[in-house]
Design an enzyme around this catalytic site. Sequence first.
Site, mmCIF file in Angstrom:
data_model
loop_
_atom_site.group_PDB
_atom_site.id
_atom_site.type_symbol
_atom_site.label_atom_id
_atom_site.label_comp_id
_atom_site.label_asym_id
_atom_site.label_seq_id
_atom_site.Cartn_x
_atom_site.Cartn_y
_atom_site.Cartn_z
ATOM 1 N N HIS A 150 -29.256 -71.299 53.196
ATOM 2 C CA HIS A 150 -28.803 -70.875 54.595
ATOM 3 C C HIS A 150 -28.020 -69.651 54.635
ATOM 4 O O HIS A 150 -28.140 -68.993 55.549
ATOM 5 C CB HIS A 150 -27.881 -72.004 55.051
ATOM 6 C CG HIS A 150 -26.651 -72.153 54.666
ATOM 7 N ND1 HIS A 150 -26.128 -73.331 53.640
ATOM 8 C CD2 HIS A 150 -25.269 -71.385 54.824
ATOM 9 C CE1 HIS A 150 -24.796 -72.911 53.431
ATOM 10 N NE2 HIS A 150 -24.414 -71.933 54.045
ATOM 11 N N ASP A 180 -30.763 -76.801 49.845
ATOM 12 C CA ASP A 180 -29.988 -75.889 50.293
ATOM 13 C C ASP A 180 -29.473 -74.760 49.117
ATOM 14 O O ASP A 180 -28.465 -74.178 49.047
ATOM 15 C CB ASP A 180 -28.597 -76.008 51.143
ATOM 16 C CG ASP A 180 -28.133 -74.854 51.775
ATOM 17 O OD1 ASP A 180 -28.830 -73.952 52.076
ATOM 18 O OD2 ASP A 180 -26.913 -75.081 52.339
ATOM 19 N N SER A 254 -20.101 -69.763 51.351
ATOM 20 C CA SER A 254 -21.226 -70.434 50.878
ATOM 21 C C SER A 254 -22.222 -69.600 49.880
ATOM 22 O O SER A 254 -22.234 -68.598 49.773
ATOM 23 C CB SER A 254 -22.198 -70.513 52.258
ATOM 24 O OG SER A 254 -21.802 -71.586 52.843
#
Length: 518
Positions: A150, A180, A254
Amino acid sequence: MSTPANAGRAPRSSRVRRTIAAVLLGTTVLTGPFLIANQSTAAAAESALTQTMPGSFADLAAKVSPAVVNVSTTQQAKAERGNPRMPGFPPGSPFEEFFRQFQDQFGQNGGPGGDDQSEGPSEGQPRGKVGSLGSGFIIDAAGYVVTNNHVIDGADEIKVTLQDGTELPATLVGRDAKTDIALLKVKSDKALPALDWGDSDAARVGDWVMAVGNPFGLGGTVTKGIISARGRDIHSGPYDDYLQLDAAINRGNSGGPTFTLDGRVIGINTAIYSPNGGSVGIGFAIPSNIAKQVVAQLKENGHVERGWLGVKIQEISPEIAESVGLSQTKGALVAEVTPDSPAAKAGVRQGDVILAYGGKPVNTLRDLTRRVADTKAGDTVDMTVVRKGKETTLTAHIAPLPAEQRMAAAEGTGPAAESAVETVNGLKLAPLDGATRSRLGLGEGVKGVVVTSVSPQAGDLPVRPGDVIVKVGDHSVTSPAEVTKSLHEAEKDGRKAVLLLVNRGGNESFVPLKLVKA
C-alpha cells in the site's frame, strides 16, 4: 479498525475509509486480595527480568538503522469534483487564495507530513502530482528493498532514500496485495548494508522488539516495545496472521522493520489501531516467516503463486459441531466444492469437515487457507476428513490458484415434486415453484424447499423466510414432506440438532437447526 501506517495520498473518501474510529467500551478495575509470591520466587523473577531487559537499544539501533530506508512515491492525482476540504469561499476571493497557499505549504491536515500533502484544484482544473511517504529495508546487498504494497500502490515514480541522504530511483520487482508486501530494486555505486530475517515462529508474547521507520517523514525514528499478541486477524486479507506490538508505530512507518534484540527482522510494520491516527500502543506487523516466503517468490518470479484446493469453507460453531457429531469446535466445514477442482478430484464432498491438512491439525479456517496457499502447485497432500461421523483420509493434488476462481453451482437432482405446504419445527415450508423462484431471483439450477415463514414461538432460528433448504443432513430435499421426514428421522435417532444446507440469495451455507420435540 486497522489503518495502514503510512502517510496517505488517496482522495478524501479513501482516507476516511482508512481513518480509525476505535471506541474504548470500558475499563476494568481489579480489586480484592492479591496473591503474593514468596521471596524466593520474586527474587528469581527479578533476576530473570534483569538478565533479559536491555539496558539500552543504542547499539542495536546503530547496527540496523543504515539498512532502513525511506520510501517516497509520486503519482498523477485523480480528478475530483470540487474541493471537499476547502472552505466555501467565492472563487477568486483573497480568502480562497490564502487557504490554498496554506494547504499547499502545510498539507491538508495543517502540518508537514499530513494525510494528503497536496490540495486539489477546483472542478475543471488540471491536477498535478501527489506524493506519499513510507518506510522499507534492504534485505539483499544487491539492492532489494522490502516495503508494504500500500506504500507504492498506484505510484508512477518510487524513490528510496538511504540513511546518509542518498536518493536512489527504485523499480518495482513485484508485489502481493493479499499480504501487502512489495519488493523494490535500486542500483548504487557503493556497497549497501542488508538485514537478515529472523524466526517469527520462535517469538513469544512479551519478547522485546525495536521498530525503525519514517513516521510523518521523520526518517530514522527508533521505538521499542514488546510483542503484545500473536496470530491477530485484522480482516485486511485472507492470510492475516499479524504480530501485535506496543512499540510506537505511526503513519509513515508502513513497510519498516521490527527487530529482535539480535538485530534480525521479525516483522514488517503494516497497520495501527487508533482513535486518532496516531500510535496508542497497538500496531501490527507481518511475521517474518510469512514475509520471507513472499519476498523470495517476488524476487524469483515477480509474483506469488499459491496453492488451490477449490472449496468454500465455514467455521464450526458449537451447534454445527453437535449436528455433525464433533466433540470440539475445530476444523473447517466444506460448504461448497468447486467442480473439477483438486478437492472434487480428491473426493471431498459438501458437508465434509476437514480436521487435518498435510499432517497438521486444522483448528480454524485460517489454518486451512494459509496451509493450502503455502502448498506448491503439483504437491500431493493428505487430508483427514469427517463424513457421517467417521474419519477418512483423502489425497489431493494441489493446483495453482486461478486468477479468478469458479464458484460451485448448486446442482439439482430433478424437478421439484408437487406437495402441500407443511409446518415443522417452527418452519412453514412450500415447494419451490416457478413463481417463487422468480420472486426470489433464483436460477433453474437451484433445487430445494422454500421457507415461507418462521413461527415467533420457535425462538431464534438460523433460517428466515425466503431461504431455500437444499439438504437436511446428507439428504437432498425437493418437497416439504421430505424435509419433515428427515427431521423426524433425526429426532428418532436421538439427535438434538441437524445440519441444513441453505441457499440464501444464491449463496449456499450450512446452518444448524435445533430439533424441537412435539
